[in-house]
Scaffold this active site. Structure first.
Site, mmCIF file in Angstrom:
data_model
loop_
_atom_site.group_PDB
_atom_site.id
_atom_site.type_symbol
_atom_site.label_atom_id
_atom_site.label_comp_id
_atom_site.label_asym_id
_atom_site.label_seq_id
_atom_site.Cartn_x
_atom_site.Cartn_y
_atom_site.Cartn_z
ATOM 1 N N ASP A 55 0.833 -1.198 0.000
ATOM 2 C CA ASP A 55 0.000 0.000 0.000
ATOM 3 C C ASP A 55 0.869 1.249 0.000
ATOM 4 O O ASP A 55 1.621 1.497 0.941
ATOM 5 C CB ASP A 55 -0.905 0.002 1.239
ATOM 6 N N TYR A 60 2.906 9.935 -0.380
ATOM 7 C CA TYR A 60 4.088 9.373 0.289
ATOM 8 C C TYR A 60 5.385 9.654 -0.465
ATOM 9 O O TYR A 60 6.478 9.440 0.076
ATOM 10 C CB TYR A 60 3.949 7.858 0.486
ATOM 11 N N LYS A 85 -2.987 5.976 -4.023
ATOM 12 C CA LYS A 85 -4.077 6.865 -3.637
ATOM 13 C C LYS A 85 -3.935 8.243 -4.270
ATOM 14 O O LYS A 85 -2.820 8.702 -4.537
ATOM 15 C CB LYS A 85 -4.113 7.015 -2.109
ATOM 16 N N HIS A 118 -7.648 9.501 -1.093
ATOM 17 C CA HIS A 118 -6.874 9.419 0.145
ATOM 18 C C HIS A 118 -7.597 10.096 1.326
ATOM 19 O O HIS A 118 -7.669 9.539 2.418
ATOM 20 C CB HIS A 118 -5.496 10.053 -0.064
#
Length: 281
Positions: A55, A60, A85, A118
């Site tokens: 994931d 990120y 996401k 997200h």
């Protein structure tokens, strides 16, 4: 709203079947706050151990590294369940389509298994969902879903969505036992998935948990992750250390007695690591 295929999530061993019939592991690796070589090595190590759910997210800033690790792995791509996401800065219909293309390019993949909104940013979340439906219909992603959607957001989504989210990823733990949300998702055929499931270790000194660790001869992380799995909740603990990755994967190797699951259900104190998404309502 119509379900994509079947009506209910059904758990088979260490996997769950999503509402469109595809299978997702119950235990995976979250890669938040991992960068460069650390991120690549963590995913490669996790895949070697046996993890098959990875994931990540645009937010990120490690999609390139995650994609490279999957390419480098000896595990077939078809056996890996990859999630990414939509970033908060990319909401809107065309913006979402463009953001998905960017993520796919960074990951260097032909498809992703699951694409999530997200956070339910107020401006644009409807248009973003419509873009996800387009991606799903065009078979560019195997499943679509949301993250950080509590019941009010899911109720709102029902007013315009034609596809039920396959997954809702939220913060969830024994100390943040969102039972109403879990029941809601089960009833509508959405798989609940938990991030920050082990509270970054902040609740490992809970004496009630320590007693259970002594009973089962398991670590706090293993007992907490097992509690999630016993509830049919998919969970994506983060770790870059091999010994922790092995430890967390050990949650699949035992079961909790029903009375201990019920005991852990009473741990709730609305304890959060991350922001409460209700601010976006």
């Amino acid at each position: 709203m119509q379900n994509n295929d079947s009506n209910n999530n059904t758990n088979t061993s260490n996997n769950t079947k999503l509402n469109n019939g595809i299978v997702m592991p119950l235990l995976g690796l979250g890669v938040y706050d991992m960068y460069q070589n650390e991120a690549t090595q963590a995913v490669e190590t996790a895949l070697e151990i046996g993890y098959r759910l990875i994931d990540t997210a645009s937010m990120y800033e490690n999609e390139i590294e995650i994609g490279a690790a999957i390419k480098n792995s000896q595990v077939k791509r078809a056996d890996i369940f990859l999630t990414t996401k939509l970033n908060n800065t990319d909401h809107g219909f065309e913006e979402t389509l463009k953001a998905f293309d960017t993520s796919l390019k960074k990951l260097d993949q032909d498809y992703v298994d699951l694409y999530l909104i997200h956070w339910p940013i107020k401006a644009g979340r409807k248009e973003s969902w419509m873009a996800l439906e387009k991606l799903y219909v065009e078979k560019r992603v195997r499943a679509i879903g949301v993250a950080n959607y509590t019941v009010p957001f899911l109720d709102e989504l029902k007013t315009y969505a034609s596809i039920i989210p396959a997954v809702n990823q939220v913060e969830f733990s024994p100390w943040l036992f969102q039972n109403d949300l879990l029941t809601y998702c089960k009833n509508q055929g959405t798989q609940l998935q938990s991030y920050s499931p082990i509270t970054r270790g902040q609740k490992f000194s809970d004496p009630r948990l320590i007693q259970l660790c002594d009973k089962y001869q398991k670590t706090p992380a293993q007992v907490v992750l097992r509690w999630h799995i016993e509830h049919g909740v998919s969970t994506i603990p983060k770790s870059a250390k091999k010994e922790r990755l092995v430890e967390n994967f050990g949650a699949l190797d035992f079961k909790l007695d029903s009375e201990d699951i019920l005991l852990m259900n009473t741990f709730n104190e609305d304890f959060r690591i991350c922001d409460d998404p209700i601010q976006f309502l």
